[in-house]
Scaffold this active site. Structure first.
Site, mmCIF file in Angstrom:
data_model
loop_
_atom_site.group_PDB
_atom_site.id
_atom_site.type_symbol
_atom_site.label_atom_id
_atom_site.label_comp_id
_atom_site.label_asym_id
_atom_site.label_seq_id
_atom_site.Cartn_x
_atom_site.Cartn_y
_atom_site.Cartn_z
ATOM 1 N N LEU A 1 0.827 -1.211 0.000
ATOM 2 C CA LEU A 1 0.000 0.000 0.000
ATOM 3 C C LEU A 1 0.856 1.255 0.000
ATOM 4 O O LEU A 1 0.695 2.128 -0.867
ATOM 5 C CB LEU A 1 -0.917 -0.011 1.228
ATOM 6 C CG LEU A 1 -1.804 1.225 1.395
ATOM 7 C CD1 LEU A 1 -2.810 1.332 0.263
ATOM 8 C CD2 LEU A 1 -2.510 1.197 2.754
ATOM 9 N N LEU A 2 1.772 1.369 0.942
ATOM 10 C CA LEU A 2 2.628 2.545 0.990
ATOM 11 C C LEU A 2 3.569 2.582 -0.205
ATOM 12 O O LEU A 2 3.765 3.633 -0.831
ATOM 13 C CB LEU A 2 3.426 2.570 2.294
ATOM 14 C CG LEU A 2 4.460 3.679 2.444
ATOM 15 C CD1 LEU A 2 3.823 5.057 2.298
ATOM 16 C CD2 LEU A 2 5.189 3.557 3.772
ATOM 17 N N ALA B 1 8.032 -4.833 4.724
ATOM 18 C CA ALA B 1 8.135 -5.324 6.106
ATOM 19 C C ALA B 1 7.187 -6.489 6.284
ATOM 20 O O ALA B 1 6.287 -6.722 5.463
ATOM 21 C CB ALA B 1 7.792 -4.218 7.109
ATOM 22 N N THR C 1 4.280 -7.240 8.321
ATOM 23 C CA THR C 1 3.393 -6.383 9.108
ATOM 24 C C THR C 1 2.253 -7.133 9.785
ATOM 25 O O THR C 1 1.476 -6.527 10.520
ATOM 26 C CB THR C 1 2.788 -5.278 8.228
ATOM 27 O OG1 THR C 1 2.074 -5.887 7.136
ATOM 28 C CG2 THR C 1 3.882 -4.370 7.675
ATOM 29 N N TYR D 1 6.330 -8.068 16.589
ATOM 30 C CA TYR D 1 6.325 -7.102 15.491
ATOM 31 C C TYR D 1 7.007 -5.808 15.919
ATOM 32 O O TYR D 1 7.911 -5.299 15.251
ATOM 33 C CB TYR D 1 4.886 -6.829 15.046
ATOM 34 C CG TYR D 1 4.757 -5.683 14.062
ATOM 35 C CD1 TYR D 1 5.389 -5.719 12.833
ATOM 36 C CD2 TYR D 1 3.988 -4.564 14.385
ATOM 37 C CE1 TYR D 1 5.266 -4.672 11.926
ATOM 38 C CE2 TYR D 1 3.849 -3.518 13.492
ATOM 39 C CZ TYR D 1 4.496 -3.572 12.264
ATOM 40 O OH TYR D 1 4.378 -2.520 11.379
ATOM 41 N N LYS E 1 10.663 -4.403 14.569
ATOM 42 C CA LYS E 1 10.708 -3.102 13.883
ATOM 43 C C LYS E 1 11.639 -2.142 14.606
ATOM 44 O O LYS E 1 12.374 -1.372 13.969
ATOM 45 C CB LYS E 1 9.299 -2.514 13.767
ATOM 46 C CG LYS E 1 8.398 -3.216 12.751
ATOM 47 C CD LYS E 1 8.933 -3.092 11.333
ATOM 48 C CE LYS E 1 8.818 -1.672 10.808
ATOM 49 N NZ LYS E 1 9.290 -1.555 9.399
#
Length: 330
Positions: free
Chosen positions: A39-40, A95, A97, A160, A164
């Site tokens: 999406l990003l 990533a 996610t 997660y 990160k």
């Protein structure tokens, strides 16, 4: 099993400028979006194109038009691709996610979210490339009432969040000039995939007249991905580095987000069902209040961060037409 050793850079390049191809005939790019199918990532690609920048994008599994396959679990192949492409700017949007998936597979999450970003940062340092790394509000434990500022202590509650945060630290250790952007509950139209996000999941269920269970005890600052992409390139234009939080002006719980979606898209609120985090068998703990303070980004770019309602208005007015991968407006 993931390959856990990457190529070692012994002779960092200090050359400036880019040519059309390297000695082996590989194509060079000015901008590389790692995770361009997400999406990003797709909005980062679109923003680069809108600015007239040569851009290439990677994908991990399902191919995208013109995309380059890159698996972050295959560290050696990943580095070879970077060396071949020799980008001027790398935007790392890929990533793992899936929060519960990370909890079930922490070793895989560690390679993708922590180890791979560090190796990419080392490669960027060697190649003289700028790096923009995207992280998450889940690096915070969510125990405070105030919105988190960039320098607040990070104490993640889940695998997660921990992986990160480790990725952030690995990246900054390898390339201190990295631009690090944390976002929260990303949303926007996905034009490449049918995968939903914080807003489209609500929309799709409402449009199918299905009940929508939404948490009343988890607060976030939703990040509109077109704005995130624009801000990333605006910061690059200003040679900015360091950590910035990018989200909406609001601190909302998930039910309040659903109510705003109903108001903007003129859908019935009766289908929204308030629930609590404890009502679902979630494997990973979630931060209850991980809202991000955005004052630093407003000062740096001299902008006013939009409200969630502002972003929803823009999203409504730019919904993909019939024939795309989204249902039409009613």
């Amino acid at each position: 099993m993931p390959r856990r050793k990457a190529a070692v850079f012994e002779n960092p390049s200090t050359a400036k400028g880019f040519e059309s191809a390297d000695a082996s005939g590989g194509t060079l790019s000015d901008v590389l979006v790692i995770g361009g199918s997400g999406l990003l990532g797709q909005h980062l690609v679109g923003e680069a194109k809108a600015r007239g920048l040569p851009v290439q994008a990677t994908y991990a599994s399902r191919a995208i038009p013109g995309g380059i396959r890159m698996e972050l679990t295959d560290l050696e192949s990943m580095i070879r691709t970077l060396v071949r492409l020799r980008p001027k700017v790398v935007l790392l949007a890929a990533a793992m996610t899936d929060v519960d998936g990370c909890e079930s597979h922490p070793e895989q999450a560690a390679v993708i979210n922590a180890e791979a970003p560090g190796e990419i940062a080392k490669a960027c340092a060697s190649l003289g490339a700028r790096l923009v790394h995207f992280s998450t509000d889940y690096v915070f434990d969510g125990s405070t009432q105030a919105a988190y500022r960039e320098g607040d202590p990070a104490e993640p509650r889940s695998a997660y969040g921990r992986t990160k945060l480790a990725g952030e630290r690995n990246v900054l250790a390898a390339l201190p000039s990295t631009l690090l952007l944390r976002t929260s509950a990303n949303f926007g139209w996905n034009r490449l995939r049918t995968k939903t996000n914080a807003v489209t999941w609500i929309l799709e269920k409402l449009r199918r007249s299905e009940p929508v269970p939404l948490f009343t005890d988890q607060w976030v600052t939703p990040s509109y991905v077109p704005d995130v992409a624009r801000i990333a390139f605006d910061l690059l234009d200003r040679d900015a580095d360091g950590t910035f939080h990018v989200g909406s002006k609001d601190c909302l719980n998930r039910l309040e987000m659903g109510q705003a979606v109903c108001e903007t898209f003129r859908l019935p609120e009766a289908l929204l069902k308030p629930i609590r985090l404890a009502d679902l068998p979630l494997k990973a703990p979630r931060p209850r209040r991980s809202c991000l303070a955005t004052a630093r980004i407003e000062r740096a770019l001299k902008i006013r961060v939009p409200t969630f309602a502002n972003s929803l208005d823009h999203m409504r007015d730019h919904e993909p037409v019939l024939g795309g991968n989204r249902t039409p407006k009613r």
